[in-house]
Design a protein around this motif. Sequence first.
Motif, PDB file in Angstrom:
ATOM      1  N   HIS A  84       0.828  -1.197   0.000  1.00 34.34           N
ATOM      2  CA  HIS A  84       0.000   0.000   0.000  1.00 34.34           C
ATOM      3  C   HIS A  84       0.869   1.257   0.000  1.00 34.34           C
ATOM      4  O   HIS A  84       2.087   1.188   0.148  1.00 34.34           O
ATOM      5  CB  HIS A  84      -0.920   0.030   1.224  1.00 34.34           C
ATOM      6  CG  HIS A  84      -0.182   0.229   2.521  1.00 34.34           C
ATOM      7  ND1 HIS A  84       0.467  -0.791   3.176  1.00 34.34           N
ATOM      8  CD2 HIS A  84       0.032   1.337   3.272  1.00 34.34           C
ATOM      9  CE1 HIS A  84       1.031  -0.333   4.267  1.00 34.34           C
ATOM     10  NE2 HIS A  84       0.796   0.961   4.349  1.00 34.34           N
TER      11      HIS A  84
ATOM     12  N   ASN B 274      -2.107  -2.441  -6.370  1.00 39.93           N
ATOM     13  CA  ASN B 274      -2.585  -3.645  -7.043  1.00 39.93           C
ATOM     14  C   ASN B 274      -1.498  -4.312  -7.891  1.00 39.93           C
ATOM     15  O   ASN B 274      -1.397  -5.537  -7.932  1.00 39.93           O
ATOM     16  CB  ASN B 274      -3.805  -3.317  -7.901  1.00 39.93           C
ATOM     17  CG  ASN B 274      -4.980  -2.852  -7.066  1.00 39.93           C
ATOM     18  OD1 ASN B 274      -5.251  -3.430  -6.012  1.00 39.93           O
ATOM     19  ND2 ASN B 274      -5.663  -1.816  -7.502  1.00 39.93           N
TER      20      ASN B 274
ATOM     21  N   THR C  63       2.046  -5.015  -7.842  1.00 44.02           N
ATOM     22  CA  THR C  63       3.049  -4.969  -6.793  1.00 44.02           C
ATOM     23  C   THR C  63       3.946  -6.197  -6.849  1.00 44.02           C
ATOM     24  O   THR C  63       3.548  -7.252  -7.376  1.00 44.02           O
ATOM     25  CB  THR C  63       2.373  -4.889  -5.411  1.00 44.02           C
ATOM     26  OG1 THR C  63       3.350  -5.091  -4.384  1.00 44.02           O
ATOM     27  CG2 THR C  63       1.293  -5.944  -5.258  1.00 44.02           C
TER      28      THR C  63
ATOM     29  N   ASN D 109       2.755  -9.744  -5.801  1.00 44.46           N
ATOM     30  CA  ASN D 109       2.056 -10.650  -6.699  1.00 44.46           C
ATOM     31  C   ASN D 109       2.983 -11.671  -7.342  1.00 44.46           C
ATOM     32  O   ASN D 109       2.540 -12.740  -7.778  1.00 44.46           O
ATOM     33  CB  ASN D 109       1.371  -9.857  -7.812  1.00 44.46           C
ATOM     34  CG  ASN D 109       0.333  -8.891  -7.287  1.00 44.46           C
ATOM     35  OD1 ASN D 109      -0.186  -9.054  -6.182  1.00 44.46           O
ATOM     36  ND2 ASN D 109       0.030  -7.861  -8.063  1.00 44.46           N
TER      37      ASN D 109
END
Length: 318
Positions: free
Chosen positions: A53, A286, A288, A291
Amino acid sequence: MPEFGQKTPVTVALLICLSSVNFSSVEAQETDEAIPFLPPEVLRADGSRLESHRVEFLETSWETADSSDMEAYVYVTVEASHGWGERQLIIDWKALTWNGTGWDRNLVSEDGLALRGRITPRGIPFGFLVESHYYPDLSNRTRVDPDGEVRRYETLTSRETGVHNEIVWPYLLAAMDLYEGRDFIAPGYNPYGTNPLYYRRFIVSNPITISDDAGNEYSGWAVDSFGGRSIDELKSKPGSGPGRFARYFVSSQAPHFLGKIWGTRDSTGVEQLTNAWRMTGYEPINITTANRLDEILEVRARRGADQEIPWARDNSQR
């Protein structure tokens, strides 16, 4: 966007929160047995809880009791990383100040949030301190001055545990199981001082709710803290005693770090704020590294199995 010192509804709510910490429930527990020393190797805070975040803070300082000034907008980004196969987190702190833009990159282990490395500003925006905590009981510091001169400090060999720092503290707290009255001591490291090692005591106080500029509310905990040069010193000091203190607002849910204040407390318990960081906005990331980390670690297991891991080296090999 209003400054922190202006009495907007959001600011008033936060100032009420800042002054609402109650230590009556924890002072009775202040015995050696109730205040454990919890280095990263013992505490093992769970950094996998921290979501990728980005968050914005408004930093304000108080020169006198009736004045305030905007210092910076601060942006903190948290994402997954790895080093030699160890799962890690990158905590990037960027400050947009009147004197330039400074950035502070911290690499910590996911398990325990032990500091692995840091690049931090000195003489914003062009001077930097680079520090390494890779090896058992060793901390190395190198300074690059604005004129290009490189200075290496003497290697610090007295560190017996992993350490944290001011950037890491709120995320350490967010990765823990907190409850009212929890009271513990953790090791810290400040590269700007001649003696960088110190300790910080944390006392979890009351639950709080913080609002950002859009009116979104986030619930968490207020955690009061103060530092010292020894564990015994911190154990003997009352949690609400006079002196300098820091208060963190944290949550197990993103954005995890909800704000903080620095201040002083006199012998009668009256507090005077010196700095505050008020959260103004937050957004998840999202796209990032989190992942792709599992995929990369599978490749690493195949291609890097024979690599030597720096912080796992036997001291006799150095």
